[in-house]
Design a protein around this motif. Structure first.
Motif, short mmCIF file in Angstrom:
data_model
loop_
_atom_site.label_atom_id
_atom_site.label_comp_id
_atom_site.label_asym_id
_atom_site.label_seq_id
_atom_site.Cartn_x
_atom_site.Cartn_y
_atom_site.Cartn_z
N ALA A 248 0.84 -1.20 0.00
CA ALA A 248 0.00 0.00 0.00
C ALA A 248 0.87 1.24 0.00
N CYS A 249 0.34 2.29 -0.58
CA CYS A 249 0.91 3.63 -0.45
C CYS A 249 0.18 4.28 0.73
N VAL A 250 0.96 4.79 1.68
CA VAL A 250 0.41 5.25 2.96
C VAL A 250 0.92 6.66 3.25
N ASP A 251 0.03 7.52 3.81
CA ASP A 251 0.49 8.86 4.17
C ASP A 251 1.03 8.88 5.59
N ALA A 252 1.50 10.04 6.03
CA ALA A 252 2.19 10.16 7.31
C ALA A 252 1.31 9.87 8.51
N ALA B 212 3.91 -0.24 -9.34
CA ALA B 212 2.49 0.04 -9.59
C ALA B 212 1.94 1.06 -8.60
N LEU B 213 2.47 1.10 -7.39
CA LEU B 213 1.98 2.01 -6.35
C LEU B 213 2.72 3.34 -6.31
N ASP B 214 3.79 3.44 -7.05
CA ASP B 214 4.65 4.63 -6.96
C ASP B 214 3.89 5.88 -7.39
N ARG B 215 4.22 6.98 -6.72
CA ARG B 215 3.67 8.29 -7.05
C ARG B 215 4.68 9.34 -6.64
#
Length: 295
Positions: A20-24, A53-56
């Motif tokens: 998953a891409c997760v914020d702070a 695939a999750l990179d931003r």
């Protein structure tokens, strides 16, 4: 961690790999899941594909929670159980193939970090945790920091509960992983003659209704788990004990049939609230924190 708002977290389980891409703050922005491959190099290749695939924009770090013994200080997998990545240069491959800084730690350590930052253990400084899934992971937090010992303390799934019991992946016998994991529950169900695929929730419902076979299954599953919890509580004296992983909530409910016996070794036991998301959230948060420290 505010200078690194987003990070990618990966949780390698015995059955599934979650990313998953997760914020702070621990909020999941995007997620992926796949079945776990048993071949080390093939699994690492899939991890790299999931990261891409999750990179931003703004993502600079990747945290990876690995089952088994990990030396987080050296960023190295030492051994594994259901998935063994000890012979694979995991962190180095991820960094080379993605350009992201990689941080490796035990999967349950990652889940515990998530529960303390964003889950049911928020504000606690002394916490022990077992994650109940294909196997059983463990982690301990003392004075607000993950307890590592020489390098890989917290292998609580390998607390002995049955001397001379079943052989475990760790090379010993009678570990709580052999009696109280999801794999063990399936074995208890089969030995009781109940239908294959009967879920933990279905077993608990049958037990609450008085079904004797179901009660015996729950007792066989939860009794050794209670023994492990009591031993861990006696050893590290946490203010809270968490049961997480895919079967954490069911295991917590099953302790109704295996109450703590000694007032000396009692501690509140609660199910983790982040469920299967705890691993990826904790991995991302820990990876982001390591990235800030290294910068």
């Amino acid at each position: 961690m505010h200078s690194q708002p987003h990070a990618i977290g990966i949780d390698i389980g015995g059955t599934n790999v979650r990313a998953a891409c997760v914020d702070a703050s621990g909020r999941i922005l995007e997620r992926l899941a796949e079945k776990t491959l048993r071949d080390g190099p093939a699994l690492v290749a899939r991890l790299v594909a999931m990261i891409r695939a999750l990179d931003r924009p703004g993502v600079a770090t990747v945290g990876v929670g690995v089952p088994g013994r990990v030396d987080a200080r050296r960023n190295q997998v030492l051994s594994g159980g259901y998935v063994d990545l000890s012979t694979v240069p995991l962190a180095q491959t991820i960094e080379r193939e993605t350009g992201k800084r990689a941080f490796i730690d035990n999967d349950c350590n990652m889940a515990l970090v998530a529960e303390v930052v964003a889950g049911v253990a928020r504000g606690c400084r002394h916490v022990a945790m077992l994650t109940i899934g294909t196997g059983i992971g463990g982690a301990v937090m003392a004075e607000g920091a993950v307890l590592r010992g020489r390098c890989s303390a917290g292998q609580l799934g390998h607390v002995t509960v049955e001397a001379g019991g079943l052989a475990c992946n760790c090379g010993r016998r009678g570990c709580v992983e052999t009696t109280s994991s999801g794999t063990a529950l399936g074995r208890h169900i089969a030995e009781a003659g109940l239908p294959a695929g009967t879920s933990a929730d279905e077993i608990l419902a049958l037990a609450r209704g008085g079904d004797l076979r179901a009660i015996r299954v729950v007792q066989a599953w939860a009794g050794p788990l209670r023994a492990a919890i009591d031993s861990i509580v006696a050893s590290v004296d946490p203010e809270l004990f968490l049961l997480g992983g895919g079967l954490g909530e069911a295991a917590c409910a099953a302790l109704e049939w295996a109450p703590a016996l000694s007032p000396w070794y009692q501690c509140p036991v609660r199910s983790a609230t982040l469920g299967d998301d705890a691993g990826v959230i904790g991995a991302a948060l820990a990876g982001a924190e390591q990235g800030v420290r290294a910068s």
